[in-house]
Write a protein that holds these residues in place. Structure first.
Motif, short mmCIF file in Angstrom:
data_model
loop_
_atom_site.label_atom_id
_atom_site.label_comp_id
_atom_site.label_asym_id
_atom_site.label_seq_id
_atom_site.Cartn_x
_atom_site.Cartn_y
_atom_site.Cartn_z
N GLU A 133 7.36 39.37 31.66
CA GLU A 133 8.67 39.94 31.33
C GLU A 133 8.46 41.20 30.51
N LEU A 134 9.10 42.28 30.96
CA LEU A 134 9.03 43.56 30.26
C LEU A 134 10.42 43.94 29.80
N CYS A 135 10.49 44.50 28.60
CA CYS A 135 11.77 44.97 28.07
C CYS A 135 11.84 46.49 28.23
N ASP A 191 15.56 50.70 24.51
CA ASP A 191 16.83 50.31 23.89
C ASP A 191 17.98 51.09 24.51
N SER A 222 18.23 46.06 25.23
CA SER A 222 17.51 46.65 26.36
C SER A 222 17.45 45.64 27.49
N THR A 271 15.75 43.58 30.71
CA THR A 271 14.47 42.92 30.94
C THR A 271 14.21 42.88 32.44
N ARG A 308 11.83 40.70 34.99
CA ARG A 308 10.92 39.56 35.15
C ARG A 308 10.20 39.74 36.48
N ALA A 332 3.81 43.75 28.57
CA ALA A 332 4.84 42.71 28.69
C ALA A 332 5.21 42.13 27.33
N ARG A 333 6.47 41.73 27.23
CA ARG A 333 6.92 41.01 26.03
C ARG A 333 6.24 39.64 26.00
N ARG A 334 6.12 39.04 27.19
CA ARG A 334 5.41 37.77 27.32
C ARG A 334 5.00 37.60 28.77
N TRP A 335 4.02 36.75 29.01
CA TRP A 335 3.55 36.47 30.36
C TRP A 335 3.03 35.04 30.39
#
Length: 144
Positions: free
Chosen positions: A134-136, A139, A79, A81, A83, A117-120
């Protein structure tokens, strides 16, 4: 105003004002609507609005009185991403997750960001601070 940088990176400057989140959402939606799927776009714009809203509420503007919002589309497998970077003039405190009571009128912004978010994270810069996420996408790629 939205400017394309390096092909898959877009940046917009918005005023350090309550209207900043709305302006960022509108400009970036126009830019990204043909590039990512609608449900993913909704999540991206939610994160943009929360991060810009937090910058307006809790931080100083950049020296020019603005907040910079940058979105970068990163093609990855399975998928894509996105940012998101929101850069402001910084503040005395550091952004952190809070637990809001059901009756609270605010205090949920970074909790929403963390959920989507996947992470921040936070980067302290010489001229201020950048809060990023960051968002994914879904798929099989989010590019239409």
């Amino acid at each position: 105003m939205t400017a394309a940088l390096m092909g898959r990176t877009w940046s917009v400057l918005v005023p350090h004002h309550v209207s900043g989140a709305r302006l960022a959402r509108h400009q970036l939606t126009k830019t990204l609507a043909s590039r990512i799927r609608p449900n993913f776009l909704a999540d991206v714009m939610t994160v943009v609005a929360e991060l810009v809203g937090n910058a307006v509420r809790h931080a100083r503007p950049l020296p020019d009185g603005m907040i910079r919002v940058t979105c970068q589309l990163i093609p990855t497998w399975p998928s894509d991403t996105i940012r998101i970077r929101v850069t402001d003039g910084g503040s005395s405190g550091s952004p952190q997750l809070r637990t809001a009571t059901p009756e609270a009128l605010n205090g949920r912004g970074l909790t929403i960001v963390a959920a989507l978010a996947r992470r921040w994270g936070v980067e302290n810069l010489g001229t201020g601070r950048c809060v990023w996420a960051e968002l994914c996408g879904p798929d099989t790629g989010s590019i239409l």
